[in-house]
Design an enzyme around this catalytic site. Structure first.
Site, PDB file in Angstrom:
ATOM      1  N   GLY A 243      -5.848 -87.411 -42.212  1.00  0.00           N
ATOM      2  CA  GLY A 243      -5.230 -86.752 -43.358  1.00  0.00           C
ATOM      3  C   GLY A 243      -4.830 -85.309 -43.096  1.00  0.00           C
ATOM      4  N   GLN A 244      -4.662 -84.961 -41.816  1.00  0.00           N
ATOM      5  CA  GLN A 244      -4.291 -83.585 -41.486  1.00  0.00           C
ATOM      6  C   GLN A 244      -2.818 -83.361 -41.817  1.00  0.00           C
ATOM      7  OE1 GLN A 244      -4.928 -82.520 -37.370  1.00  0.00           O
ATOM      8  NE2 GLN A 244      -4.408 -80.369 -37.720  1.00  0.00           N
ATOM      9  N   SER A 245      -2.538 -82.300 -42.557  1.00  0.00           N
ATOM     10  CA  SER A 245      -1.149 -82.000 -42.921  1.00  0.00           C
ATOM     11  C   SER A 245      -0.656 -80.698 -42.309  1.00  0.00           C
ATOM     12  CB  SER A 245      -0.993 -81.961 -44.445  1.00  0.00           C
ATOM     13  OG  SER A 245      -1.787 -80.941 -45.013  1.00  0.00           O
TER      14      SER A 245
ATOM     15  N   ASP B 193      -7.431 -72.110 -50.538  1.00  0.00           N
ATOM     16  CA  ASP B 193      -6.436 -73.183 -50.448  1.00  0.00           C
ATOM     17  C   ASP B 193      -5.466 -73.051 -51.619  1.00  0.00           C
ATOM     18  OD1 ASP B 193      -6.510 -76.230 -48.910  1.00  0.00           O
ATOM     19  OD2 ASP B 193      -5.233 -75.972 -50.681  1.00  0.00           O
ATOM     20  N   ILE B 194      -4.188 -73.287 -51.335  1.00  0.00           N
ATOM     21  CA  ILE B 194      -3.156 -73.141 -52.362  1.00  0.00           C
ATOM     22  C   ILE B 194      -3.269 -74.241 -53.429  1.00  0.00           C
ATOM     23  CG2 ILE B 194      -1.317 -74.563 -51.323  1.00  0.00           C
ATOM     24  CD1 ILE B 194       0.596 -72.180 -51.876  1.00  0.00           C
TER      25      ILE B 194
ATOM     26  N   ASN C  21      -9.931 -82.190 -41.068  1.00  0.00           N
ATOM     27  CA  ASN C  21      -9.135 -83.407 -40.954  1.00  0.00           C
ATOM     28  C   ASN C  21      -8.362 -83.369 -39.640  1.00  0.00           C
ATOM     29  OD1 ASN C  21      -9.919 -84.297 -43.540  1.00  0.00           O
ATOM     30  ND2 ASN C  21      -8.386 -82.986 -44.488  1.00  0.00           N
TER      31      ASN C  21
ATOM     32  N   HIS D 240     -12.156 -76.927 -44.109  1.00  0.00           N
ATOM     33  CA  HIS D 240     -12.194 -76.781 -45.563  1.00  0.00           C
ATOM     34  C   HIS D 240     -13.640 -76.485 -45.966  1.00  0.00           C
ATOM     35  CE1 HIS D 240      -8.257 -78.942 -46.407  1.00  0.00           C
ATOM     36  NE2 HIS D 240      -8.523 -79.422 -45.202  1.00  0.00           N
TER      37      HIS D 240
ATOM     38  N   HIS E  28      -8.346 -76.155 -38.945  1.00  0.00           N
ATOM     39  CA  HIS E  28      -8.909 -75.480 -40.123  1.00  0.00           C
ATOM     40  C   HIS E  28     -10.092 -76.270 -40.644  1.00  0.00           C
ATOM     41  CE1 HIS E  28      -5.614 -78.157 -41.329  1.00  0.00           C
ATOM     42  NE2 HIS E  28      -6.288 -78.406 -42.443  1.00  0.00           N
TER      43      HIS E  28
HETATM   44  P1  5GP Z   1      -5.160 -80.661 -44.261  1.00  0.00           P
HETATM   45  O1  5GP Z   1      -4.447 -81.606 -45.172  1.00  0.00           O
HETATM   46  O2  5GP Z   1      -4.303 -80.368 -43.040  1.00  0.00           O
HETATM   47  O3  5GP Z   1      -6.553 -81.002 -43.927  1.00  0.00           O
HETATM   48  O4  5GP Z   1      -5.278 -79.299 -45.072  1.00  0.00           O
HETATM   49  C1  5GP Z   1      -4.233 -78.401 -45.221  1.00  0.00           C
HETATM   50  C2  5GP Z   1      -4.524 -77.598 -46.448  1.00  0.00           C
HETATM   51  O5  5GP Z   1      -3.660 -76.479 -46.452  1.00  0.00           O
HETATM   52  C3  5GP Z   1      -4.273 -78.351 -47.765  1.00  0.00           C
HETATM   53  O6  5GP Z   1      -5.480 -78.411 -48.504  1.00  0.00           O
HETATM   54  C4  5GP Z   1      -3.181 -77.534 -48.449  1.00  0.00           C
HETATM   55  O7  5GP Z   1      -3.361 -77.436 -49.831  1.00  0.00           O
HETATM   56  C5  5GP Z   1      -3.320 -76.178 -47.764  1.00  0.00           C
HETATM   57  N1  5GP Z   1      -2.082 -75.431 -47.711  1.00  0.00           N
HETATM   58  C6  5GP Z   1      -0.858 -75.895 -47.355  1.00  0.00           C
HETATM   59  N2  5GP Z   1       0.047 -74.895 -47.405  1.00  0.00           N
HETATM   60  C7  5GP Z   1      -0.626 -73.778 -47.790  1.00  0.00           C
HETATM   61  C8  5GP Z   1      -0.224 -72.423 -48.014  1.00  0.00           C
HETATM   62  O8  5GP Z   1       0.937 -72.046 -47.873  1.00  0.00           O
HETATM   63  N3  5GP Z   1      -1.201 -71.555 -48.399  1.00  0.00           N
HETATM   64  C9  5GP Z   1      -2.500 -71.950 -48.565  1.00  0.00           C
HETATM   65  N4  5GP Z   1      -3.376 -71.009 -48.950  1.00  0.00           N
HETATM   66  N5  5GP Z   1      -2.912 -73.209 -48.369  1.00  0.00           N
HETATM   67  C10 5GP Z   1      -1.983 -74.114 -47.979  1.00  0.00           C
END
Ligand code: 5GP
Length: 118
Positions: free
Chosen positions: A97-99, A34-35, A91, A106, A104
């Protein structure tokens, strides 16, 4: 083959358009760091096929979903947290909280997780 219509950042990673720190890949799944890590170990496990979230998975996706969970366990073992413990989270949607709209999981470890989650 990477889906050219996957308009998410993970689609860009799958197509090699932006870099990612890959820790695992096979025909069906890819895992990368994760970034913005929320724990010492924070890896995202995704299917190569674009499924927007768990809510968009269908009955036929069952083998793929099982495989993704298995990959989570493989990644956790490789990252050295299988014995100490870890958390697998997906998520879903706004309240979840899905972004990023590409399914995916975690894989979080290396510290004690809290419950209930925030
Ligand atoms: P969500 O919020 O959808 O459950 O998780 C998305 C995850 O993707 C977040 O933890 C966010 O830090 C990660 N993320 C977003 N953009 C990037 C990216 O460009 N590269 C990587 N490695 N992770 C990313």
């Amino acid at each position: 083959m990477a889906d050219p219509h996957n308009d998410t950042v993970f689609g860009m990673i799958l197509r090699g358009e932006i870099p990612a720190d890959l820790v695992y890949e096979d025909d069906l799944a890819v895992a990368f760091r994760d970034i913005a890590p929320q724990a010492e170990v924070h890896v995202l496990v995704i299917p190569r096929r674009h499924i927007r979230s768990l809510a968009h998975a269908v009955e036929n996706d069952q083998p793929l979903l099982g495989h993704l969970l298995n990959v989570c366990a493989v990644v956790a073992a490789r990252e050295g947290v299988a014995d100490s413990g870890y958390r697998v989270v997906t998520n879903i949607g706004e309240d979840g909280g899905q972004s990023v709209d590409h399914l995916h999981f975690h894989v979080l470890g290396g510290r004690r997780m809290n419950w209930p989650p925030g």
